[in-house]
Design a protein around this motif. Sequence first.
Motif, mmCIF file in Angstrom:
data_model
loop_
_atom_site.group_PDB
_atom_site.id
_atom_site.type_symbol
_atom_site.label_atom_id
_atom_site.label_comp_id
_atom_site.label_asym_id
_atom_site.label_seq_id
_atom_site.Cartn_x
_atom_site.Cartn_y
_atom_site.Cartn_z
ATOM 1 N N UNK A 27 7.938 -4.907 13.513
ATOM 2 C CA UNK A 27 8.014 -6.294 13.986
ATOM 3 C C UNK A 27 9.356 -6.603 14.652
ATOM 4 N N UNK A 44 9.929 -4.037 8.795
ATOM 5 C CA UNK A 44 8.693 -3.356 8.435
ATOM 6 C C UNK A 44 7.561 -4.380 8.446
ATOM 7 N N UNK A 45 6.353 -3.915 8.788
ATOM 8 C CA UNK A 45 5.189 -4.778 8.715
ATOM 9 C C UNK A 45 4.380 -4.500 7.464
ATOM 10 N N UNK A 46 3.147 -4.942 7.485
ATOM 11 C CA UNK A 46 2.220 -4.616 6.414
ATOM 12 C C UNK A 46 1.801 -3.143 6.551
ATOM 13 N N UNK A 47 1.201 -2.583 5.504
ATOM 14 C CA UNK A 47 0.713 -1.204 5.628
ATOM 15 C C UNK A 47 -0.254 -1.066 6.807
ATOM 16 N N UNK A 48 -0.076 -0.031 7.572
ATOM 17 C CA UNK A 48 -0.896 0.280 8.744
ATOM 18 C C UNK A 48 -0.739 -0.726 9.881
ATOM 19 N N UNK A 49 0.221 -1.590 9.798
ATOM 20 C CA UNK A 49 0.542 -2.474 10.926
ATOM 21 C C UNK A 49 1.559 -1.720 11.786
ATOM 22 N N UNK A 56 4.492 -3.363 20.577
ATOM 23 C CA UNK A 56 5.518 -4.213 19.969
ATOM 24 C C UNK A 56 6.246 -3.489 18.841
ATOM 25 N N UNK A 69 -7.114 3.616 9.604
ATOM 26 C CA UNK A 69 -6.700 2.258 9.215
ATOM 27 C C UNK A 69 -5.621 1.684 10.125
ATOM 28 N N UNK A 72 -4.926 -0.027 12.871
ATOM 29 C CA UNK A 72 -5.762 -0.801 13.790
ATOM 30 C C UNK A 72 -5.326 -0.717 15.241
ATOM 31 N N UNK A 73 -4.034 -0.733 15.460
ATOM 32 C CA UNK A 73 -3.543 -0.942 16.826
ATOM 33 C C UNK A 73 -3.778 0.249 17.746
#
Lengths: 629, 629
Positions: free
Chosen positions: A313, A319-324, A329, A535, A537-538
């Motif tokens: 982020x 750090x983001x959420x798991x798998x983010x 970005x 998992x 997603x992006x």
Amino acid sequence: MSTVTGTTTGAGPVRLTGTAHTTLHPATEARITGGFWAARRRTNAEVSIPQGPAKLEEAGNLANLRAAADGKGTFTGDFQFQDSDVHKWLEAASWQLADNPSDTQLTANVEELTSLLAAAQEADGYLQTFYQVKHPELRWRELDWGHELYCAGHLVQAAVAHHRATGRQELLDVAVRFAALIDSVFGPDKEIDGIDGHPEIETALVELYRETGERRWLDLASYFVDRRGHGLLNSGVDRGHDRDPGQPYWQDHVPVREARTVAGHAVRQLYLLAGATDLAAETGDPELRAAMEQLWQAMVETKTYLTGGVGSRHEGEAFGDPYELPPDRAYAETCAAIASVQWSWRMALLTGEAKYSDLVERTLFNGFLSGVALDGDRWLYVNPLQVREDYDARPGDQAARRTPWFRCACCPPNVMRLLASLPHYVASGDAEGAQLHQYATGVYAAGGGTVRVETDYPWNGRISVTVEEAPADRDWTLSLRLPSWCTEFAVMLPDGAAPAESGDGWVRVRHRWSAGDTVVLDLAMAPRITHPDPRTDAVRGCVAIERGPLVHCLEGVDQEAGVRLDDVTLSPAASLTADARPDLLGGVTVVTAEGRRRSDGSSVRLTAVPYHAWANRDEGAMRVWIPTS
Amino acid sequence: MSTVTGTTTGAGPVRLTGTAHTTLHPATEARITGGFWAARRRTNAEVSIPQGPAKLEEAGNLANLRAAADGKGTFTGDFQFQDSDVHKWLEAASWQLADNPSDTQLTANVEELTSLLAAAQEADGYLQTFYQVKHPELRWRELDWGHELYCAGHLVQAAVAHHRATGRQELLDVAVRFAALIDSVFGPDKEIDGIDGHPEIETALVELYRETGERRWLDLASYFVDRRGHGLLNSGVDRGHDRDPGQPYWQDHVPVREARTVAGHAVRQLYLLAGATDLAAETGDPELRAAMEQLWQAMVETKTYLTGGVGSRHEGEAFGDPYELPPDRAYAETCAAIASVQWSWRMALLTGEAKYSDLVERTLFNGFLSGVALDGDRWLYVNPLQVREDYDARPGDQAARRTPWFRCACCPPNVMRLLASLPHYVASGDAEGAQLHQYATGVYAAGGGTVRVETDYPWNGRISVTVEEAPADRDWTLSLRLPSWCTEFAVMLPDGAAPAESGDGWVRVRHRWSAGDTVVLDLAMAPRITHPDPRTDAVRGCVAIERGPLVHCLEGVDQEAGVRLDDVTLSPAASLTADARPDLLGGVTVVTAEGRRRSDGSSVRLTAVPYHAWANRDEGAMRVWIPTS
């Protein structure tokens, strides 16, 4: 071939004490003498580091030191932590002096900056020009944003490096005076029971303990590690428009022993964990070690980019959420990659497990190295895995464009210090023998023996290791890390050696060695297609191209005329071809494959260059993850 | 059925002048009397709006006004624009009073706040408590962050609403005094040649021109629109830690006539474009109109979420690059959805094209309505299209969790004012007849006729329109917007009417009407699978479920026990079933489908609720875009 002749004995950032509770110890001598990293380190030595003093002068960092020394003048720069750029440059220069002790220009520059720091230091040991020159009334009063202990930490690391590399005492004296002031002010029963909004002092104090043998620094590090996560931060100082970035930003949301995943500001998180691991290494604290193992695993499984970069982020550099893990970005700050290398190396020494150095390799060759241009004088702060054709490099956003220096210039001197100390990350030893964690042409002494490595890695997977010295009276084990990306390899052994054992990421050769005995490890380097975790997603519906330890990427400039990267697809079954291109980007191996244009279904030849070499030509689109349809 | 009886004649936010250069004019009377929106508006009237004064008291907004009036006391709150929350609430309350002129409690509250504003206003007309109470020396001195003209704009809008809805003059007098001060200070040859960091004054001044007939307000709006994009901003005031957010943030990077895509801070961008469209509507400026058409098209094609939400980046609350539409980190601020509705409606009137009201519908039913809880007293600031199981709702990050009020409380009163003025967005008229842009049970007078609409939309696609009044002496055209999502429909006509023509998004029925003639439009409402644009990287390999104008989403709470949303897949060929569930979420239609668990391949029944109703139960995972594998 190289003017870089290696680091002198033991000069590296982690010098464990004799009583440390680690599985491995760093090499006692490490020199990189040729190959890929020698070339990068030469650019660092000849271009990047020499530019430092002029950059620091232009940005006002040195004027700030003079203003503090003279008691007059104004503060230049936007950040409280401007001084840390000076400290990090001094650390880089110090490690470099271990390579080239006869570099009189560099020695003179280091001495000049050391004198400037000594002159700027207050009588009581305090040294941070922002608070000396601009806001003396706020000393220790805004620990959340202040970065006072952060700057002290970088000063200590620079001083340890200078002392360790040159034997000189002057900078260490400055650092010890500041550390002693901190020790007199901070503590459970002292003037301030508090911590700094930016971890860094912890790892530095453990290193100061290692360098001086004084237990007080280890105790102070322990205090700072364990007081974190109890909500001590938030100065209450009115900051106008500032939003409260939240406790995870400061790493003050949970005690480090209770944390179950990495979170918040990535560099803060990783410097803290490097320090906590240093502490576990020196104290043998099993609870702290277990927490570190858990956190590292959570990071690598759920919050790490293919490039080894971390920080999903822009908001909060976090750090983001798991798998983010958005590729476009991705923040993946260069400093966070460096911090990840520092932490993982400490974990490798602590545990002896190969997986930690696997991540070091992935990070060094990709998400770290992308941070510096091939010519050594332009930088990336963020390291995305995708830039679109219509990318808007707007001011105010950390842009995916190379820049000669930054207003917040944390990354460039950080790259310099890691490259300057890189030999230290290559090899280790234990009672049984030596371990090679990374593959770089050079000479490494560890575990009672000395080996010489010859390799054209990462362009070629053949690594030749010659034992120059080993115990004559007993078997000795040479351990070579088998990278996790490698599915096919061969080992050639000296006559009479027992078959190599492999497992847990190490190829182990146990033998009664004679000088000159050679082991050759041959890693198959066929380019490969990599699928993301479903998992993530992006990047669903995409594949990446890798070869050996290198992540590759498509850059617009390498593609056929008129091809847009948002229009190309690559079948996971595509055949990949690797070609050495000595003319390109200083000499790289490219991977090509037949792809398709989505718009009209026509086929198109795609060319993928190593990710670390991107953004060295015209600005344009780039992508690591390529849609399959 | 409803205590909400509709808006009185012409009371809406856009009242075009007689000389406006638009294709359509808003309805002269519009009342929503039943159905979906009546229920939502009732909650707005009975829960949300009545809470306003107490919320504004708790947050300190009213104390700030008293402090300005009394010349003593301190400023409460973190933002310069605190007053705008009061203004927006007053606008909402005023539109509400058009519905319920006999609401004495609301009338008293409005009068009290109006008096407070009048008392707080300086003798010269200035009114912004932050600068009056806290920083009088900085009046007009930090136009980038100051929000002075922004607050003035909201004050003007509130005053126009109050005057238009109630005929009362007091608030309008306050607003005109402030506007006159601004007109005396700002201009090419005046004290300040400048603009505000946050657009809003532009659309407000055009509306003040419409309300008062005074040309000076239109000229001043024109000045503010055209001076933007010339780098006038940046006050130079030292803001400590603030990063320069960059010119696009302020909408000062390019003149609006030269812009080719929407960029920067989404709310700022859209308020500006609403104002520029107002200007084009009143002046007929073809260049400005063409620029608006181009920008709207760029937004809807490349920078708009399926929900109608806009703003892809938390950093800078900003539009991203084209096709940068992450579902998890969608900012999609509730205020940006509102601003998008305001702009698109103005474009619909200007051009007569149905596509603009198509986007209004999508936004109203999805990305806007998600901003307010079903019970009307909790809010979302950001409206993501995905929340993971392990979502970390950290402080400092605008969280995807409902909140009773915000430190920066721009969204709640903004929702209130849009719901209170919603009837205004339903219908329009021209010389040929009337157009229905949205489908809501009620009575609408436009284009020389009056129609009564009965529908259970969006749950049911049957819309019955009865002509109550139409020209007796000539043919008259009733135009019904045919939503772009609709692929199958039927029209039932009164005897003798010519077959309906359809094209360009309108079903047009031309007829010599008798009172009581009824047209029934029946839109097929079968649930459908929606594929994303293949260039939208972040949702590649996913599909969404929609039904009618509603985007659906999976919420963890609705799924079979133990199902994790990061483990489910849905085939694009899956059969979808719609079921009315009067017991659920106040009565919704859910869509179910057979999906699979990725982890073990087993099948699982997936239940998708309307997106606008998410986050009204236990916190948990949610996703709009569902992986196909």
